[in-house]
Motif scaffolding. Structure first.
Motif, PDB file in Angstrom:
ATOM      1  N   PHE A 188      27.048 -37.289  26.105  1.00 29.28           N
ATOM      2  CA  PHE A 188      25.836 -38.030  26.085  1.00 29.28           C
ATOM      3  C   PHE A 188      25.879 -38.280  24.461  1.00 29.28           C
ATOM      4  N   ILE A 196      24.129 -45.556  19.116  1.00 29.32           N
ATOM      5  CA  ILE A 196      22.750 -45.672  19.458  1.00 29.32           C
ATOM      6  C   ILE A 196      22.461 -46.985  18.781  1.00 29.32           C
ATOM      7  N   ALA A 225      17.454 -39.798  18.252  1.00 27.37           N
ATOM      8  CA  ALA A 225      17.402 -40.993  19.034  1.00 27.37           C
ATOM      9  C   ALA A 225      17.128 -41.394  20.303  1.00 27.37           C
ATOM     10  N   ARG A 240      23.754 -47.561  28.131  1.00 22.83           N
ATOM     11  CA  ARG A 240      24.869 -46.208  28.087  1.00 22.83           C
ATOM     12  C   ARG A 240      26.686 -47.326  27.652  1.00 22.83           C
ATOM     13  N   ASP A 270      18.886 -35.833  22.325  1.00 26.73           N
ATOM     14  CA  ASP A 270      18.840 -36.413  20.671  1.00 26.73           C
ATOM     15  C   ASP A 270      17.406 -36.808  20.379  1.00 26.73           C
ATOM     16  N   TYR A 312      26.242 -39.370  20.997  1.00 28.20           N
ATOM     17  CA  TYR A 312      26.332 -40.582  20.475  1.00 28.20           C
ATOM     18  C   TYR A 312      25.880 -40.851  18.776  1.00 28.20           C
ATOM     19  N   CYS A 345      20.609 -39.243  25.323  1.00 28.49           N
ATOM     20  CA  CYS A 345      20.802 -39.499  24.931  1.00 28.49           C
ATOM     21  C   CYS A 345      20.729 -37.755  24.245  1.00 28.49           C
TER      22      CYS A 345
END
Length: 210
Positions: free
Chosen positions: A67, A74, A107, A61, A104, A69, A96
């Motif tokens: 969260f 990433i 990601a 992180r 996500d 990004y 993510c």
């Protein structure tokens, strides 16, 4: 009962292992919920833990906050994950999301591909997924090879004791396909109640051992 202790850097690692922790979630900056540690901290901690037969789950992180990004963030996560894998971490911890209250996926797939061969925990970003999407998220994460989901069962400002009903729903739905790891506010005093109520074999916390 496997107790996973969430620690900041190396300082308290010998103590928490001596007090019964059998897995370490290794973070920096716990005041913001945990970020990635430096390579030096990672090497010393991993080597020490392995000498005690204790596994290390390393946080991936780049910052505190939400969260969601950027591409650059990433990329940072990818680089950190690859490096920690080379250093011998047993697993990695990340999550993510997009701005629609969902995973996500692009990601996550990229990071999961790099994490092959490691245990993967999807962290408390899970609790920020839209409630109507959380059961679907359990399916998605299980399908994509995630080992466990760390969840408080509600928003961070709630007591975990008040979230046992929701946590039970997750556990029943997961049906042993993926581990639901309760965390956030678990300590030595409430651990027996939570583990007996939920019938879990793993629990997570910063104060989970004395």
């Amino acid at each position: 009962m496997l107790k996973e202790a969430c620690v900041e850097n190396f300082t308290n690692v010998p103590e928490v292992i001596a007090n019964g922790a059998r897995r370490i979630e290794l973070c920096d900056n716990l005041a913001v919920g945990g970020t990635t540690v430096s390579p030096g901290v990672a090497v010393v901690t991993i080597n020490y833990c392995h000498s005690k037969n204790v596994k290390v789950m390393s946080m991936i992180r780049p910052r505190g906050g939400n969260f969601i990004y950027s591409k650059e963030e990433i990329e940072m996560m990818k680089q950190d994950l690859v490096h920690l894998k080379e250093l011998g971490t047993d697993g990695v911890v990340f999550g993510c999301l997009n701005d629609s209250g969902w995973i996500d996926e692009e990601a996550m797939i990229a990071l999961l591909d790099l994490a092959k061969g490691l245990e993967v925990t999807f962290h408390m970003a899970f609790d920020q997924i839209s409630p109507e999407n959380q059961f679907k998220a359990i399916d998605w994460l299980e399908k994509h090879g995630v080992s466990r989901i760390l969840t408080h069962g509600g928003q961070p400002d709630t007591k975990i004791e008040d979230n046992l009903g929701r946590l039970k729903e997750y556990i029943d739905y997961a049906d042993d396909r993926i581990v639901i790891l309760p965390g956030g506010g678990i300590n030595t005093k409430n651990l027996p109640l939570i583990t007996s109520e939920l019938n879990v074999e793993e629990a997570h916390g910063t104060k989970i051992v004395g």
